[in-house]
Design a protein around this motif. Structure first.
Motif, PDB file in Angstrom:
ATOM      1  N   LEU A 182       6.491  10.916 -10.942  1.00 27.60           N
ATOM      2  CA  LEU A 182       7.953  10.853 -11.008  1.00 27.60           C
ATOM      3  C   LEU A 182       8.580  12.179 -10.589  1.00 27.60           C
ATOM      4  N   ARG A 183       7.929  13.275 -10.931  1.00 22.39           N
ATOM      5  CA  ARG A 183       8.458  14.606 -10.618  1.00 22.39           C
ATOM      6  C   ARG A 183       8.179  15.004  -9.167  1.00 22.39           C
ATOM      7  N   ASP A 184       6.944  14.805  -8.700  1.00 12.25           N
ATOM      8  CA  ASP A 184       6.519  15.344  -7.410  1.00 12.25           C
ATOM      9  C   ASP A 184       6.246  14.287  -6.340  1.00 12.25           C
ATOM     10  N   GLY A 185       6.223  13.023  -6.716  1.00 10.40           N
ATOM     11  CA  GLY A 185       5.850  11.977  -5.775  1.00 10.40           C
ATOM     12  C   GLY A 185       6.916  11.705  -4.719  1.00 10.40           C
ATOM     13  N   ALA A 186       6.457  11.170  -3.616  1.00  8.83           N
ATOM     14  CA  ALA A 186       7.379  10.753  -2.551  1.00  8.83           C
ATOM     15  C   ALA A 186       8.070   9.457  -2.989  1.00  8.83           C
ATOM     16  N   ARG A 187       9.246   9.235  -2.453  1.00  8.37           N
ATOM     17  CA  ARG A 187      10.018   8.028  -2.775  1.00  8.37           C
ATOM     18  C   ARG A 187       9.939   7.027  -1.633  1.00  8.37           C
ATOM     19  N   ALA A 188       9.932   5.771  -2.009  1.00 11.90           N
ATOM     20  CA  ALA A 188       9.983   4.695  -1.015  1.00 11.90           C
ATOM     21  C   ALA A 188      10.767   3.540  -1.621  1.00 11.90           C
ATOM     22  N   GLU A 189      11.428   2.807  -0.762  1.00  8.76           N
ATOM     23  CA  GLU A 189      12.126   1.603  -1.204  1.00  8.76           C
ATOM     24  C   GLU A 189      11.170   0.436  -1.032  1.00  8.76           C
ATOM     25  N   GLY A 190      11.009  -0.321  -2.090  1.00  7.39           N
ATOM     26  CA  GLY A 190      10.124  -1.479  -2.048  1.00  7.39           C
ATOM     27  C   GLY A 190      10.878  -2.728  -2.422  1.00  7.39           C
ATOM     28  N   VAL A 191      10.166  -3.836  -2.340  1.00  7.02           N
ATOM     29  CA  VAL A 191      10.734  -5.122  -2.715  1.00  7.02           C
ATOM     30  C   VAL A 191       9.631  -5.950  -3.372  1.00  7.02           C
ATOM     31  N   VAL A 192      10.009  -6.749  -4.354  1.00  9.46           N
ATOM     32  CA  VAL A 192       9.043  -7.639  -4.981  1.00  9.46           C
ATOM     33  C   VAL A 192       8.741  -8.756  -3.989  1.00  9.46           C
ATOM     34  N   ALA A 193       7.519  -8.747  -3.460  1.00 10.83           N
ATOM     35  CA  ALA A 193       7.132  -9.708  -2.430  1.00 10.83           C
ATOM     36  C   ALA A 193       6.743 -11.058  -3.029  1.00 10.83           C
ATOM     37  N   ARG A 194       6.071 -11.019  -4.168  1.00 13.71           N
ATOM     38  CA  ARG A 194       5.649 -12.254  -4.840  1.00 13.71           C
ATOM     39  C   ARG A 194       5.206 -11.905  -6.252  1.00 13.71           C
ATOM     40  N   LEU A 195       4.934 -12.918  -7.037  1.00 16.97           N
ATOM     41  CA  LEU A 195       4.423 -12.731  -8.387  1.00 16.97           C
ATOM     42  C   LEU A 195       3.000 -13.269  -8.447  1.00 16.97           C
TER      43      LEU A 195
END
Length: 155
Positions: A37-50
């Motif tokens: 959470l502090r050092d990680g890269a960010r990406a936008e994701g989407v829930v593809a399936r369950l």
């Protein structure tokens, strides 16, 4: 050695390592998650399936099935996202919930990940209270186990 002393030794020998393992494991999980959470890269994701998971008892060899109000199944979201260097990822979240509480397909989510190892990732919206609870239970079991061992030594 009295029988009550034997019981205390057995309880201490069971509680101490089990509590230490649980507490330590959960503590390191929390630390890794906080680092992401502090050092990680960010990406936008989407829930593809369950992914449907059958809720089983505590042992994988058991024949009993756990049931919630919605039946014996829980659902884990599979998150699709792309790393900063263009790698397409599809990763399953390790927390499954009843269908009415699971993230809906198509829901956008933020992903935090380790750029050197994108398989290490987390969702910032995950509540860490449950992990802290397991850490506290592990610490409690360790203290109880040490208390049993101490009691056995002085009986």
């Amino acid at each position: 050695m009295s029988s009550s002393s034997s019981v205390l030794w057995i309880l201490g020998a069971a509680f101490t390592p089990a509590g230490a393992a649980l507490g330590t494991g959960m503590y390191w999980h929390i630390r890794r998650r906080r680092a992401l959470l502090r050092d990680g890269a960010r990406a936008e994701g989407v829930v593809a399936r369950l992914t449907e998971r059958q809720m089983k008892g505590p042992s994988s060899h058991t024949t009993s099935t756990l049931h919630s109000s919605t039946g014996p199944f829980a659902y884990a979201p599979v998150i699709a996202w792309t790393t900063a260097d263009g790698r397409a990822m599809e990763t399953e979240w390790n927390v499954a919930r009843p269908q009415e509480q699971a993230l809906a397909v198509g829901t956008p989510v933020e992903v935090r990940y380790d750029p050197a190892n994108p398989s290490r990732w987390t969702l910032p919206t995950e509540c860490s209270a449950l992990w802290w609870l397991f850490t506290a239970v592990g610490a409690l079991f360790t203290v109880l186990g040490l208390g049993f061992l101490g009691g056995a030594m002085f009986m």
